[in-house]
Design a protein around this motif. Sequence first.
Motif, PDB file in Angstrom:
ATOM      1  N   LEU A 223       0.829  -1.210   0.000  1.00 29.63           N
ATOM      2  CA  LEU A 223       0.000   0.000   0.000  1.00 29.63           C
ATOM      3  C   LEU A 223       0.860   1.256   0.000  1.00 29.63           C
ATOM      4  N   LEU A 224       1.933   1.254   0.783  1.00 33.13           N
ATOM      5  CA  LEU A 224       2.822   2.421   0.835  1.00 33.13           C
ATOM      6  C   LEU A 224       3.465   2.683  -0.520  1.00 33.13           C
ATOM      7  N   PHE A 225       3.999   1.637  -1.149  1.00 32.60           N
ATOM      8  CA  PHE A 225       4.630   1.808  -2.459  1.00 32.60           C
ATOM      9  C   PHE A 225       3.617   2.273  -3.504  1.00 32.60           C
ATOM     10  N   ALA A 226       2.398   1.711  -3.464  1.00 29.44           N
ATOM     11  CA  ALA A 226       1.374   2.112  -4.432  1.00 29.44           C
ATOM     12  C   ALA A 226       1.006   3.579  -4.264  1.00 29.44           C
ATOM     13  N   LEU A 227       0.873   4.020  -3.028  1.00 23.09           N
ATOM     14  CA  LEU A 227       0.546   5.431  -2.779  1.00 23.09           C
ATOM     15  C   LEU A 227       1.680   6.353  -3.223  1.00 23.09           C
ATOM     16  N   LEU A 228       2.921   5.949  -2.976  1.00 21.67           N
ATOM     17  CA  LEU A 228       4.055   6.770  -3.390  1.00 21.67           C
ATOM     18  C   LEU A 228       4.144   6.862  -4.912  1.00 21.67           C
ATOM     19  N   LEU A 229       3.899   5.734  -5.597  1.00 23.06           N
ATOM     20  CA  LEU A 229       3.953   5.750  -7.058  1.00 23.06           C
ATOM     21  C   LEU A 229       2.815   6.568  -7.653  1.00 23.06           C
ATOM     22  N   ASP A 230       1.713   6.672  -6.929  1.00 22.53           N
ATOM     23  CA  ASP A 230       0.567   7.422  -7.433  1.00 22.53           C
ATOM     24  C   ASP A 230       0.660   8.914  -7.117  1.00 22.53           C
ATOM     25  N   ALA A 231       1.666   9.286  -6.339  1.00 18.76           N
ATOM     26  CA  ALA A 231       1.829  10.703  -5.992  1.00 18.76           C
ATOM     27  C   ALA A 231       2.247  11.511  -7.218  1.00 18.76           C
ATOM     28  N   ASP A 232       1.946  12.784  -7.194  1.00 18.23           N
ATOM     29  CA  ASP A 232       2.191  13.641  -8.355  1.00 18.23           C
ATOM     30  C   ASP A 232       3.674  13.912  -8.593  1.00 18.23           C
ATOM     31  N   ARG A 233       4.462  13.986  -7.542  1.00 18.86           N
ATOM     32  CA  ARG A 233       5.859  14.408  -7.671  1.00 18.86           C
ATOM     33  C   ARG A 233       6.834  13.267  -7.932  1.00 18.86           C
ATOM     34  N   VAL A 234       6.349  12.055  -8.010  1.00 15.64           N
ATOM     35  CA  VAL A 234       7.240  10.910  -8.200  1.00 15.64           C
ATOM     36  C   VAL A 234       7.709  10.852  -9.647  1.00 15.64           C
ATOM     37  N   ARG A 235       8.994  10.633  -9.827  1.00 18.58           N
ATOM     38  CA  ARG A 235       9.579  10.505 -11.156  1.00 18.58           C
ATOM     39  C   ARG A 235      10.015   9.060 -11.394  1.00 18.58           C
ATOM     40  N   TRP A 236      10.261   8.748 -12.654  1.00 17.69           N
ATOM     41  CA  TRP A 236      10.699   7.414 -13.048  1.00 17.69           C
ATOM     42  C   TRP A 236       9.728   6.337 -12.540  1.00 17.69           C
TER      43      TRP A 236
ATOM     44  N   GLY B 180       5.544  -6.875  -4.490  1.00 19.81           N
ATOM     45  CA  GLY B 180       5.392  -6.289  -5.820  1.00 19.81           C
ATOM     46  C   GLY B 180       4.053  -6.624  -6.464  1.00 19.81           C
ATOM     47  N   PHE B 181       3.624  -7.886  -6.335  1.00 16.56           N
ATOM     48  CA  PHE B 181       2.335  -8.278  -6.922  1.00 16.56           C
ATOM     49  C   PHE B 181       1.190  -7.516  -6.270  1.00 16.56           C
ATOM     50  N   ASN B 182       1.178  -7.473  -4.947  1.00 18.21           N
ATOM     51  CA  ASN B 182       0.113  -6.757  -4.245  1.00 18.21           C
ATOM     52  C   ASN B 182       0.151  -5.265  -4.553  1.00 18.21           C
ATOM     53  N   MET B 183       1.351  -4.716  -4.708  1.00 18.41           N
ATOM     54  CA  MET B 183       1.484  -3.299  -5.044  1.00 18.41           C
ATOM     55  C   MET B 183       0.855  -3.011  -6.410  1.00 18.41           C
ATOM     56  N   ILE B 184       1.070  -3.890  -7.388  1.00 14.51           N
ATOM     57  CA  ILE B 184       0.501  -3.680  -8.716  1.00 14.51           C
ATOM     58  C   ILE B 184      -1.024  -3.691  -8.653  1.00 14.51           C
ATOM     59  N   VAL B 185      -1.595  -4.600  -7.883  1.00 15.69           N
ATOM     60  CA  VAL B 185      -3.055  -4.677  -7.760  1.00 15.69           C
ATOM     61  C   VAL B 185      -3.604  -3.390  -7.150  1.00 15.69           C
TER      62      VAL B 185
END
Length: 308
Positions: free
Chosen positions: A100-113, A181-186
């Motif tokens: 959940l933490l990784f998914a939220l960070l990747l969905d943030a506006d300021r995240v690059r790459w 990683g799998f749960n993060m993708i979902v």
Amino acid sequence: MTSRTARQSYGVKSAPYGFLLPAGILFTLFFALPIGYALWLSLHKVEVKGLGLGKNARSEAWAGLANYADALTDSELLNGALRILGYGAIVVPVMLGLALLFALLLDADRVRWTPFTRLAIFLPYAIPGVVAALLWGFLYLPDVSPFFFVLDKLGLPQPDLLDGGPLYGAMSNIAIWGGTGFNMIVIYTSLRAIPAEVHEAAKLDGCSQLQIALRIKIPMVAPSLVLTAFFSIIATLQVFNEPTTLKPLTNALSTTWSPLMQVYQDAFVKGDIYSAAATAVIIAVVTLVLSFGFLRAANSRNRQEEAR
């Protein structure tokens, strides 16, 4: 109605069943029949006559629920179940929390790459479980691990990760590393499905990124969290690769450390497929009950929140 029209009508009505037929055959051959055969084996036993050396000295006999009674009163199986509960208490919350933490960070506006980061987090899931367990197993060994080499050069203590309490953390790390990683993708897929208008409205109301995550994103991806928790619970109850692969590296792991390891020992080491089948059926029933109970509890909570 002519015969030709009747045949065409019958063909249209039967077409869905024709499409379902291959799936039904595969389901019957590779799912229903094995389950039925396991149930049949669990209700039988080997009956030995005399010294058991003659041609007909060994035969199958009806055992009823005797195999189930033996399995339920087996202290080693119960100890294995308790070990799995402790293992699951570490793996499931930590793995889902990180996903959940990784998914939220990747969905943030300021995240690059984002594509590269998403792939890097997901990549461990693509590694087979046995390979991952071997990789981490050797990293846990003091003689070959680069981590222990660094600790030795720094004069720091070198913990034994394959014995006692640290063993649970060592095995949990393997499962968390591979399954996050799998749960993060979902979860991340559900986050990307949230309409952009919802984000814009929250920003216009003065919500910070943290408030948006806690009050909007997490409640809206609750179904994905329930789904990932459901699959994680099933995978935890059926753990086999990690302890089996690490067993040659430490004496702290018994051959019956987990219930599935005991099934393997009964079936392929002791040659008692009847007891193994009974134990496998018990594991399947417990998995079904716990999973169904979790889904009922999650759905009940969702209905209560919707009623408010």
